[in-house]
Write a protein that holds these residues in place. Structure first.
Motif, PDB file in Angstrom:
ATOM      1  N   HIS A 172      12.607  -7.336   6.023  1.00 52.39           N
ATOM      2  CA  HIS A 172      11.496  -6.330   5.755  1.00 52.39           C
ATOM      3  C   HIS A 172      10.861  -6.358   7.022  1.00 52.39           C
ATOM      4  O   HIS A 172      10.870  -7.033   7.911  1.00 52.39           O
ATOM      5  CB  HIS A 172      10.461  -6.720   4.760  1.00 52.39           C
ATOM      6  CG  HIS A 172       9.479  -7.697   4.933  1.00 52.39           C
ATOM      7  ND1 HIS A 172       9.855  -9.208   5.170  1.00 52.39           N
ATOM      8  CD2 HIS A 172       8.331  -7.458   5.295  1.00 52.39           C
ATOM      9  CE1 HIS A 172       8.677  -9.670   5.409  1.00 52.39           C
ATOM     10  NE2 HIS A 172       7.897  -8.938   5.577  1.00 52.39           N
TER      11      HIS A 172
ATOM     12  N   PHE B 153      12.294  -2.122   3.631  1.00 58.23           N
ATOM     13  CA  PHE B 153      13.058  -3.270   3.212  1.00 58.23           C
ATOM     14  C   PHE B 153      14.564  -2.785   3.419  1.00 58.23           C
ATOM     15  O   PHE B 153      14.778  -1.574   3.334  1.00 58.23           O
ATOM     16  CB  PHE B 153      12.972  -3.533   1.653  1.00 58.23           C
ATOM     17  CG  PHE B 153      11.672  -3.967   1.247  1.00 58.23           C
ATOM     18  CD1 PHE B 153      11.443  -5.446   1.358  1.00 58.23           C
ATOM     19  CD2 PHE B 153      10.731  -3.518   0.818  1.00 58.23           C
ATOM     20  CE1 PHE B 153      10.447  -5.947   1.115  1.00 58.23           C
ATOM     21  CE2 PHE B 153       9.430  -3.719   0.430  1.00 58.23           C
ATOM     22  CZ  PHE B 153       9.376  -5.355   0.386  1.00 58.23           C
TER      23      PHE B 153
ATOM     24  N   THR C  52       7.210  -4.024  -4.167  1.00 50.29           N
ATOM     25  CA  THR C  52       8.593  -2.964  -4.303  1.00 50.29           C
ATOM     26  C   THR C  52       8.946  -3.140  -5.600  1.00 50.29           C
ATOM     27  O   THR C  52       8.433  -4.013  -6.408  1.00 50.29           O
ATOM     28  CB  THR C  52       9.715  -3.567  -3.347  1.00 50.29           C
ATOM     29  OG1 THR C  52      10.638  -2.758  -3.457  1.00 50.29           O
ATOM     30  CG2 THR C  52      10.108  -4.983  -3.641  1.00 50.29           C
TER      31      THR C  52
END
Length: 195
Positions: free
Chosen positions: A97, A127, A172
């Motif tokens: 990331h 990401f 996420t």
């Protein structure tokens, strides 16, 4: 009335001139290099299901621009960081990331060499290089807030030591599992150069 307005205008000009002179003397730019420990919260539905990433030390570079002696903008940078992805403690994959942040800071003055500050802003995380078992994937982009507190300790006109703590909101979606909140606390120590 005219005399009062004229006196007020002269006072404002003198004050802003002094602030500008102080900013010029100290420099408008500050570049810092830090070693930062990333401590992930590992929360959310995916975290509750046992998904986690490892904590680690990372390098960080930031560039600040001072609009006034008290007000600055800071851009926080690093390179893509690789993390192990674990399920109930067992490694199941990895990902990278890249989490740059942009913060607006308030720097407190009149403390001599000790220069504390607070900041707030926004973080964008991308990401990449996601390597997970078949059927698992993560959303590639995250936007969230960032909060900061820290201080510089001046060693001379240009160089300083820095201690900095940030809380960054990163999440996420893990396909089929739910939201994974990384939400790390970042503790950093480093050096700064102002010019």
């Amino acid at each position: 009335m005219k005399k009062n307005l004229l006196a007020l205008a002269v006072l404002c000009a003198m004050t802003s001139g002094a602030a500008f002179a102080q900013q010029v003397a100290e420099g408008s730019w500050l570049v810092r290099a830090r070693a930062v420990h990333l401590d992930s919260a590992n929360n959310g539905a995916a975290g509750d299901a046992g998904v986690s990433i490892n904590d680690k030390w990372i390098p960080e570079l930031d560039v600040s621009y001072f609009f006034t002696p008290n007000l600055a903008a800071e851009l926080v940078l690093t390179y893509p960081q690789k993390h192990d992805v674990r399920l109930n403690g067992d490694k199941i994959g990895s990902l990278k990331h890249l989490p740059p942040s942009l913060l607006l800071q308030y720097h407190f003055t009149n403390f001599g060499a000790f220069k504390p500050y607070v900041g707030a802003g926004v973080n964008y995380t991308r990401f990449s290089s996601v390597k997970l078992p078949a059927g698992l994937d993560v959303k590639r982009n995250s936007w969230g807030g960032a909060l900061q507190v820290g201080f510089d300790y001046a060693l001379d006109k240009n160089w300083s030591l820095n201690v900095d703590v940030k809380k960054v909101y990163i999440d996420t979606d893990v396909r089929g599992v739910g939201t994974f909140k990384v939400d790390p606390v970042l503790f950093g120590v480093g050096v700064g150069y102002r010019f």
